[in-house]
Design an enzyme around this catalytic site. Sequence first.
Site, PDB file in Angstrom:
ATOM      1  N   GLU A   1      71.234  26.457  16.607  1.00  0.00           N
ATOM      2  CA  GLU A   1      72.259  25.488  16.238  1.00  0.00           C
ATOM      3  C   GLU A   1      71.665  24.077  16.142  1.00  0.00           C
ATOM      4  O   GLU A   1      70.460  23.918  15.990  1.00  0.00           O
ATOM      5  CB  GLU A   1      73.401  25.546  17.263  1.00  0.00           C
ATOM      6  CG  GLU A   1      74.167  26.859  17.273  1.00  0.00           C
ATOM      7  CD  GLU A   1      75.031  27.054  16.028  1.00  0.00           C
ATOM      8  OE1 GLU A   1      75.298  26.070  15.318  1.00  0.00           O
ATOM      9  OE2 GLU A   1      75.450  28.201  15.776  1.00  0.00           O
TER      10      GLU A   1
ATOM     11  N   THR B   1      70.289  20.422  17.190  1.00  0.00           N
ATOM     12  CA  THR B   1      69.613  19.798  18.315  1.00  0.00           C
ATOM     13  C   THR B   1      69.227  18.370  17.934  1.00  0.00           C
ATOM     14  O   THR B   1      69.401  17.956  16.791  1.00  0.00           O
ATOM     15  CB  THR B   1      68.379  20.605  18.770  1.00  0.00           C
ATOM     16  OG1 THR B   1      67.946  20.129  20.050  1.00  0.00           O
ATOM     17  CG2 THR B   1      67.239  20.500  17.773  1.00  0.00           C
ATOM     18  N   TYR B   2      68.695  17.665  18.904  1.00  0.00           N
ATOM     19  CA  TYR B   2      68.385  16.244  18.740  1.00  0.00           C
ATOM     20  C   TYR B   2      66.952  15.991  19.200  1.00  0.00           C
ATOM     21  O   TYR B   2      66.524  16.518  20.229  1.00  0.00           O
ATOM     22  CB  TYR B   2      69.361  15.419  19.582  1.00  0.00           C
ATOM     23  CG  TYR B   2      69.117  13.923  19.599  1.00  0.00           C
ATOM     24  CD1 TYR B   2      69.231  13.170  18.432  1.00  0.00           C
ATOM     25  CD2 TYR B   2      68.803  13.255  20.787  1.00  0.00           C
ATOM     26  CE1 TYR B   2      69.040  11.793  18.445  1.00  0.00           C
ATOM     27  CE2 TYR B   2      68.611  11.878  20.808  1.00  0.00           C
ATOM     28  CZ  TYR B   2      68.726  11.158  19.628  1.00  0.00           C
ATOM     29  OH  TYR B   2      68.528   9.796  19.643  1.00  0.00           O
TER      30      TYR B   2
ATOM     31  N   CYS C   1      72.482  22.912  20.872  1.00  0.00           N
ATOM     32  CA  CYS C   1      72.208  24.352  20.722  1.00  0.00           C
ATOM     33  C   CYS C   1      73.484  25.190  20.759  1.00  0.00           C
ATOM     34  O   CYS C   1      73.423  26.412  20.940  1.00  0.00           O
ATOM     35  CB  CYS C   1      71.230  24.829  21.795  1.00  0.00           C
ATOM     36  SG  CYS C   1      69.667  23.909  21.805  1.00  0.00           S
TER      37      CYS C   1
ATOM     38  N   ARG D   1      64.686  27.060  10.671  1.00  0.00           N
ATOM     39  CA  ARG D   1      64.564  27.723  11.976  1.00  0.00           C
ATOM     40  C   ARG D   1      65.887  28.372  12.356  1.00  0.00           C
ATOM     41  O   ARG D   1      66.933  28.099  11.782  1.00  0.00           O
ATOM     42  CB  ARG D   1      64.159  26.716  13.061  1.00  0.00           C
ATOM     43  CG  ARG D   1      65.202  25.652  13.329  1.00  0.00           C
ATOM     44  CD  ARG D   1      65.012  24.957  14.661  1.00  0.00           C
ATOM     45  NE  ARG D   1      65.904  23.805  14.800  1.00  0.00           N
ATOM     46  CZ  ARG D   1      67.186  23.862  15.114  1.00  0.00           C
ATOM     47  NH1 ARG D   1      67.763  25.024  15.312  1.00  0.00           N
ATOM     48  NH2 ARG D   1      67.910  22.754  15.228  1.00  0.00           N
ATOM     49  N   GLY D   2      65.844  29.213  13.381  1.00  0.00           N
ATOM     50  CA  GLY D   2      67.066  29.752  13.932  1.00  0.00           C
ATOM     51  C   GLY D   2      67.712  28.731  14.864  1.00  0.00           C
ATOM     52  O   GLY D   2      67.128  27.697  15.177  1.00  0.00           O
TER      53      GLY D   2
ATOM     54  N   ILE E   1      64.178  25.872  22.141  1.00  0.00           N
ATOM     55  CA  ILE E   1      63.218  26.610  21.321  1.00  0.00           C
ATOM     56  C   ILE E   1      63.915  27.110  20.060  1.00  0.00           C
ATOM     57  O   ILE E   1      65.028  27.636  20.125  1.00  0.00           O
ATOM     58  CB  ILE E   1      62.619  27.801  22.097  1.00  0.00           C
ATOM     59  CG1 ILE E   1      61.810  27.313  23.296  1.00  0.00           C
ATOM     60  CG2 ILE E   1      61.742  28.666  21.188  1.00  0.00           C
ATOM     61  CD1 ILE E   1      61.332  28.413  24.225  1.00  0.00           C
TER      62      ILE E   1
END
Length: 225
Positions: free
Chosen positions: A81, A83-84, A176, A78-79, A146
């Site tokens: 940064e 995330t959790y 992100c 995915r695009g 997202i």
Amino acid sequence: MPATYNQCLLYNQLVMPYLDAWMWQKELQTQRVKNPDLNDVLILLEHPPVYTLGKGASSEFIKFDLNESSHEVHRIERGGEITYHCPGQLVGYPILNLARHNQDLHWYLRQLEEVLIRVLAVYKLQGKRIPSLTGVWLEDRKVAAIGIKVSRWITMHGFSLNVCPDMKGFERIVPCGISDKSVASLAEWIPGITCGEVKHHIARCFGEVFDLELIEQSLSGIHQS
């Protein structure tokens, strides 16, 4: 055009390991690339604690040693940064054929935001967009992230909404890659809120925004955790 084009198969899963969900999404996307006539799909679930990094994610936003993490860490296609994900956070994976909707990725991202903004409105909360950033904010704090991947206009990955998670996992990253805005959960505004109730609102709002009839499917035999 087949009548089923306005239908979307809904899978309401409870908790699924990240790798299982990732494999499932890739299978569904591959099937629809090969046969675009298959129904759209929406998967709603929660994950055990896991960090995921987008394909171009930078290590500068990670505050721990990747080789000594107490949680799973996966770099995915995915695009975005790092995330959790964890229990108490609702994750939605739409597998949509955008050729039936709108072949415009910016439009698709805004539609996913609109779904979540409508869900917050159910609770009389005003979710907002921030220009140049993707996601949904409450009082300048990010409650929904997202990140997507699209192949031949078939989508995978999707969105996450912090409903009532343990937020400590976010302290080990810059979520992100946004350092000047903090993350939050709906439980801070609505004590006692649960993922179970929010799932129903997400499904309804998703159907409204994408003009789809959601058909709930049996989970028997499908990647049960």
